[in-house]
Design an enzyme around this catalytic site. Structure first.
Site, mmCIF file in Angstrom:
data_model
loop_
_atom_site.group_PDB
_atom_site.id
_atom_site.type_symbol
_atom_site.label_atom_id
_atom_site.label_comp_id
_atom_site.label_asym_id
_atom_site.label_seq_id
_atom_site.Cartn_x
_atom_site.Cartn_y
_atom_site.Cartn_z
ATOM 1 N N LYS A 189 0.972 -1.056 -0.047
ATOM 2 C CA LYS A 189 -0.040 0.204 0.121
ATOM 3 C C LYS A 189 0.851 1.180 0.082
ATOM 4 C CE LYS A 189 -2.082 2.624 3.076
ATOM 5 N NZ LYS A 189 -2.037 3.936 2.137
ATOM 6 N N GLY A 242 7.136 5.380 7.455
ATOM 7 C CA GLY A 242 6.158 6.574 7.781
ATOM 8 C C GLY A 242 6.341 7.091 9.047
ATOM 9 N N SER A 243 5.393 7.816 9.455
ATOM 10 C CA SER A 243 5.784 8.794 10.791
ATOM 11 C C SER A 243 5.633 7.794 12.038
ATOM 12 C CB SER A 243 4.479 9.518 10.869
ATOM 13 O OG SER A 243 3.280 8.893 11.007
ATOM 14 N N THR A 244 6.347 8.329 13.156
ATOM 15 C CA THR A 244 6.427 7.543 14.218
ATOM 16 C C THR A 244 5.330 7.477 14.884
ATOM 17 O OG1 THR A 244 8.711 8.471 14.547
ATOM 18 C CG2 THR A 244 7.503 7.727 16.641
ATOM 19 N N VAL A 246 2.215 6.732 13.394
ATOM 20 C CA VAL A 246 1.440 5.454 12.848
ATOM 21 C C VAL A 246 2.560 4.315 12.876
ATOM 22 C CG1 VAL A 246 0.421 4.711 10.470
ATOM 23 C CG2 VAL A 246 0.385 7.108 11.117
ATOM 24 N N GLY A 247 3.515 4.528 13.115
ATOM 25 C CA GLY A 247 4.610 3.064 13.297
ATOM 26 C C GLY A 247 4.265 2.720 14.584
ATOM 27 N N GLU A 264 10.634 1.988 9.911
ATOM 28 C CA GLU A 264 11.598 3.078 9.273
ATOM 29 C C GLU A 264 10.661 4.253 9.639
ATOM 30 O OE1 GLU A 264 14.530 2.551 8.535
ATOM 31 O OE2 GLU A 264 14.804 0.487 8.348
ATOM 32 N N CYS A 298 13.096 11.867 5.850
ATOM 33 C CA CYS A 298 13.140 11.525 7.257
ATOM 34 C C CYS A 298 14.679 11.758 7.730
ATOM 35 C CB CYS A 298 13.114 10.018 7.385
ATOM 36 S SG CYS A 298 14.031 8.965 6.107
ATOM 37 N N GLU A 396 9.974 16.742 14.199
ATOM 38 C CA GLU A 396 10.134 16.538 12.717
ATOM 39 C C GLU A 396 9.103 17.565 12.248
ATOM 40 O OE1 GLU A 396 8.962 12.884 11.130
ATOM 41 O OE2 GLU A 396 11.061 12.805 10.170
#
Ligand code: NDP
Length: 502
Positions: A189, A242-244, A246-247, A264, A298, A396
């Site tokens: 996705k 992706g972002s921290t 959503v990670g 990552e 990133c 970020e």
């Protein structure tokens, strides 16, 4: 200010229509809904993708499961899989301009930069093809006369691959070819904002000979599609960039069925500069590190940690260089900073800048958005006198915003560098390699650049410490990441019984 290059109208370009790829078929999806992408540099619709539902996602996962459990891909020789990956790499090369155009208009990236990213991706596909043939386990012939131990590497199974919008074609190349090299099957996705180039990759993979069901590609929202991809019991592993935030959610979702997770995530990467550094080289690297991909990166070198004695001079020189940076039309081959991904994201960047200024930072360069009448743009912003308590020093921003902090001793520089939740990468600048190594070894980050910034190679592992992620991509172990380890413990000759009647 910088040099402004107003975008030209997208003449002769019609909206490109895409379907989703499930079990080797291009389909419209059960709900017949679609998502449209407005080009961030041009303000017009450039792509329309069929939008996947939870039901489509389930079908894609089951197709990948069947292709893994019963299909030819995991059962082929590594040489056969490697040849398919090599063919894919050549096909990507032959369609480079088409892919580059899509990423440039959908993500607003400078076209010259995207060409470089796609060439980088080709190299990664070839590297993965080479690693495919070297994937092997271990044997132990040292466990005694009666024992032989063999450790197998087996493909882990079905992998969900979820990617962000900032490097659409490059990031999927850091995951998919390695998963395929191991013999896995995948559901991919891309971000719903920049799905075009990943869908083109689907066409390429079919042409290269990837069997039906091995790679399935869905466009949809994280909430609807991503959540099924990270919770479904038929998925064995999730590889997420992706972002921290959503990670973290991805990890929690995957924990329900204890899937392997590779993450990552974000970064707040420092560049530490000592007075003996080659400042001519550094000034260029500082601008590159901060303005590359409009800072939507990133790895952006978004924090300068400068020795107090050189700070004023360095800030003035970066500002002077930045005044000559070209901002605007993503399709102009000389553009260095393209568009900002969405109007909402531009607003977020502006809020960071204004709250830093209110909090006492000095805006040493730029600061206002660029208005070309369509799309959204921001030139370089340098914030001097930033302190550790400000959000721009810790969070970020994901925009072309450089925060400048200062230090007096190496220990202080290391303390500042490590005083954030992230640990993706860092730069250290000094002509004294003792200084570079001493500082580099104490900064907690997955990559340390010394007297350079944001270099990379397919051979070098990439990933983060702390809240920048978990696991590593690229490098010679990249294929192993997509495997399970199985031990074969073999006995030769009569066994010594556990219960021997006496
Ligand atoms: P997001 O985390 O918002 O999204 C990343 C992907 O996750 C998208 O495909 C998104 O789908 C999807 N997603 C969103 N919600 C869910 C969910 N609930 N379950 C599963 N998937 C979901 O990141 P961005 O796209 O905004 O990308 C920017 C971020 O990526 C930055 O923080 C950046 O640092 C990081 N990044 C890290 C890199 C690294 O290697 N360390 C490299 C590049 C970027 P959708 O948006 O379509 O809804």
């Amino acid at each position: 200010m910088s040099i402004l290059v107003a975008p030209k109208a997208l003449e002769g370009h019609s909206v490109r229509e895409f379907q989703m790829l499930i079990d080797g078929q291009w389909v419209g999806g059960e709900s017949q809904r679609s998502l449209e992408r407005v080009a961030p540099g041009h303000g017009v619709i450039v792509s329309r993708y069929a939008q996947a539902s939870a039901g489509d996602t389930e079908r894609a996962i089951l197709a990948a499961r069947k292709a893994f459990d019963d299909g030819p891909w995991p059962r082929m020789t590594a040489a056969e899989r490697s040849n398919v990956l090599l063919k894919a790499a050549s096909l990507i090369e032959s369609r480079l301009e088409e892919i580059a155009f899509l990423d440039a208009v959908e993500a607003g990236k400078p076209i010259t930069q995207v060409r470089g990213e796609i060439n980088g991706a080709v190299d990664i596909w070839r590297y993965a093809a080479a690693l495919a043939r070297d994937l092997h386990g271990e044997s132990y012939n040292t466990l005694g006369e009666g024992t032989l131990g063999v450790v197998l590497r087996e493909a882990i199974g079905v992998v969900s691959i979820i990617t962000p919008w900032n490097f659409p074609f490059l990031i999927v190349a850091q995951k998919l070819p390695f998963a395929l090299a191991a013999g896995c099957t995948c559901v991919v996705k891309p971000s719903e904002l920049t799905s075009g180039s990943t869908l083109l990759l689907g066409e390429i993979l079919i042409e290269a000979g990837v069997p039906a069901g091995v790679v399935n590609i869905l466009v949809g929202t994280g909430a609807e599609v991503g959540s099924v991809m990270t919770t479904h019991p038929a998925v064995d592993m999730v590889s997420f960039t992706g972002s921290t935030g959503v990670g973290r959610l991805t990890m929690a979702n995957a924990a329900q069925t204890l899937k392997k997770v590779s993450l990552e995530l974000g970064g707040k990467n420092p560049q530490i500069v000592f007075p003996d550094a080659n400042l001519d080289e550094f000034i260029d690297a500082a601008a590159f590190g901060a303005w590359f991909n409009a800072g939507e990166c990133c790895n952006a070198g978004s924090r300068l940690i400068l020795h107090k004695s050189i700070a004023t001079d360095v800030v003035a020189r970066i500002a002077k260089l930045s005044a000559g940076v070209r901002v605007g039309d993503p399709l102009d081959p000389l553009t260095q900073i393209g568009a900002i991904i969405t109007p909402e994201h531009l607003q977020k960047i502006e809020t960071y800048v204004s709250s830093a200024a209110t909090g006492g930072a000095r805006v040493a360069h730029g600061g206002a958005a660029v208005n070309f009448g369509a799309g959204q743009f921001m030139g370089p912003v340098i914030l001097d006198g930033v302190t550790q308590d400000m959000a721009v020093a810790r969070e970020e921003v994901f925009g072309p915003v450089l925060s400048v902090l200062t230090f007096e001793t190496a220990e202080e520089a290391i303390r500042i560098a490590n005083a954030v939740d992230y640990g993706l990468s860092a730069g250290v600048w000094s002509r004294d390699f003792d200084t570079c190594l001493t500082v580099g070894r104490k900064v907690r980050a997955g990559t340390i650049w010394m007297n350079t910034f944001m270099d990379g190679a397919s051979e070098l592992p990439f990933g983060g410490y702390k809240q920048s992620g978990q696991g590593r991509e690229l490098g010679r172990h990249a294929v192993e990441d997509y495997t399970e380890t199985k031990t074969l413990n073999m006995h030769i000759g009569p066994r010594t019984g556990w219960w021997m009647p006496r």
